[in-house]
Design a protein around this motif. Structure first.
Motif, short mmCIF file in Angstrom:
data_model
loop_
_atom_site.label_atom_id
_atom_site.label_comp_id
_atom_site.label_asym_id
_atom_site.label_seq_id
_atom_site.Cartn_x
_atom_site.Cartn_y
_atom_site.Cartn_z
N ALA A 18 6.65 1.70 4.64
CA ALA A 18 7.13 2.46 3.49
C ALA A 18 8.01 3.61 3.97
CB ALA A 18 5.94 3.00 2.70
N LYS A 19 8.95 4.00 3.14
CA LYS A 19 9.82 5.12 3.50
C LYS A 19 9.01 6.39 3.73
CE LYS A 19 13.95 3.41 1.14
NZ LYS A 19 14.96 3.65 0.08
N ILE A 70 0.86 -1.18 0.00
CA ILE A 70 0.00 0.00 0.00
C ILE A 70 0.90 1.23 0.00
CG2 ILE A 70 -1.80 1.27 1.23
CD1 ILE A 70 -2.73 -1.34 2.43
N ASP A 71 0.82 2.01 -1.06
CA ASP A 71 1.67 3.20 -1.18
C ASP A 71 1.48 4.12 0.03
OD1 ASP A 71 2.53 2.28 -3.61
OD2 ASP A 71 1.19 3.54 -4.80
N GLY A 72 2.60 4.53 0.58
CA GLY A 72 2.56 5.43 1.73
C GLY A 72 2.40 4.72 3.06
N LEU A 73 2.07 3.43 3.02
CA LEU A 73 1.89 2.68 4.26
C LEU A 73 2.96 1.61 4.42
CD1 LEU A 73 0.15 2.36 6.76
CD2 LEU A 73 -1.31 0.77 5.49
N THR A 85 6.11 10.41 9.65
CA THR A 85 6.13 10.28 11.11
C THR A 85 7.22 11.14 11.71
OG1 THR A 85 5.31 8.01 10.92
CG2 THR A 85 6.26 8.65 13.03
N ASN A 86 8.41 11.11 11.10
CA ASN A 86 9.53 11.90 11.60
C ASN A 86 9.26 13.40 11.49
OD1 ASN A 86 11.76 10.37 12.71
ND2 ASN A 86 11.90 9.38 10.71
#
Length: 211
Positions: free
Chosen positions: A117-118, A74-77, A124-125
Motif C-alpha cells: 500500500a502507498k 489490508i489497509d495500510g499494508l 517506511t520512508n
C-alpha cells in the motif's frame, strides 16, 4: 538505527555495453513475529502475546480468503494475490493441446504476489534513515550466451542428480539472483529439459523429459 545501502552495477539494457548504478538496501537480519508483536504492542493497550495471536489469526484469515479465489487488501499494508503452479513432478500442459491435460489435482497455490500500500511505503520512508556503506557491488556478466548456459545446465544434470542455483551461478558466472531467474525460465521453456523438485530453500532443478 539507520539502514545501510550500497550502489550496485546493473547492465543498461537500452545501451548495450554500458552499466548503471542502482541503490540497494543491505538487509542485516529478519524481524520475526515475536519481535514484531512486541514493537506493535508498545503503541497499544494490548500485550505482545495478544498482538501475536491477532497476527497469526490474520494470516489464517488471509489464507482462507485466497483459497476462495480472492485477493486480499489490508489497509495500510497492501494487496495479497494468490498464484498457481504445477505440483511437484507434473509436466506442463502443451499449448497446442497435445499430450495430457492438467486437472485440478495437478495444480496448487505455489506463491502469493504482494503489492504494498502507498501508506506502507510512505510510513517506511518517513522512518528510514539511510547511510551509504563503503564500496559497491559490481555487475556480474556471464561469458556464455543463453543457449550455452542452457547447455551447461543440461550437461551438468546428465552427470548429477540435481542442480542448485548457487552451482548454476558458479557454472555460468551469473549472480545468484539472475541465475535463479534464468533457471525458472528454463523450467518453463518447452524442450529445455529442466524440471524442478522441492520447495523454498530445498528447491532443486532436475532433468525433465525433452519434448
Amino acid at each position: 538505527m539507520s539502514a545501510e545501502y550500497i550502489m550496485q552495477e546493473m547492465k543498461d539494457f537500452h545501451r548495450e555495453g554500458e552499466k548503471l548504478l542502482y541503490p540497494r538496501m543491505i538487509i542485516r537480519d529478519c524481524c520475526g513475529t515475536d519481535e514484531l508483536a512486541a514493537l506493535a504492542a508498545v503503541h497499544t493497550t494490548l500485550n505482545p502475546a495478544e498482538v501475536k495471536a491477532a497476527l497469526e489469526l490474520a494470516a489464517r484469515a488471509v489464507a482462507w480468503a485466497m483459497a476462495e479465489g480472492r485477493s486480499v487488501k489490508i489497509d495500510g499494508l497492501g494487496l495479497f494475490t494468490p498464484s498457481l503452479s504445477l505440483k511437484k513432478g507434473k509436466e506442463r500442459e502443451a499449448a497446442d493441446g497435445s499430450g495430457r491435460r492438467r486437472n485440478a489435482g495437478s495444480i496448487e497455490v505455489g506463491g502469493v504476489n504482494f503489492r504494498p500500500a502507498k501508506g506502507l511505503l510512505r510510513e517506511t520512508n518517513l522512518r528510514c534513515r539511510l547511510t551509504r556503506a563503503p564500496g559497491r557491488i559490481d555487475c556480474r556478466v556471464s561469458e556464455f550466451t543463453p543457449d550455452e548456459r542452457l547447455a551447461l545446465a543440461q550437461r551438468y544434470l546428465e552427470e548429477n542428480a540435481f542442480l542448485t542455483v548457487p552451482v548454476y551461478a558458479a557454472l555460468t558466472g551469473l549472480s545468484r539472483t539472475t541465475a535463479g531467474r534464468e533457471l525458472r525460465r528454463w523450467r518453463e521453456t518447452p524442450g529445455a529439459g529442466i524440471g524442478i523438485e522441492g520447495r523454498g530453500s530445498h528447491r532443486v532443478y532436475v532433468r525433465a523429459p525433452r519434448e
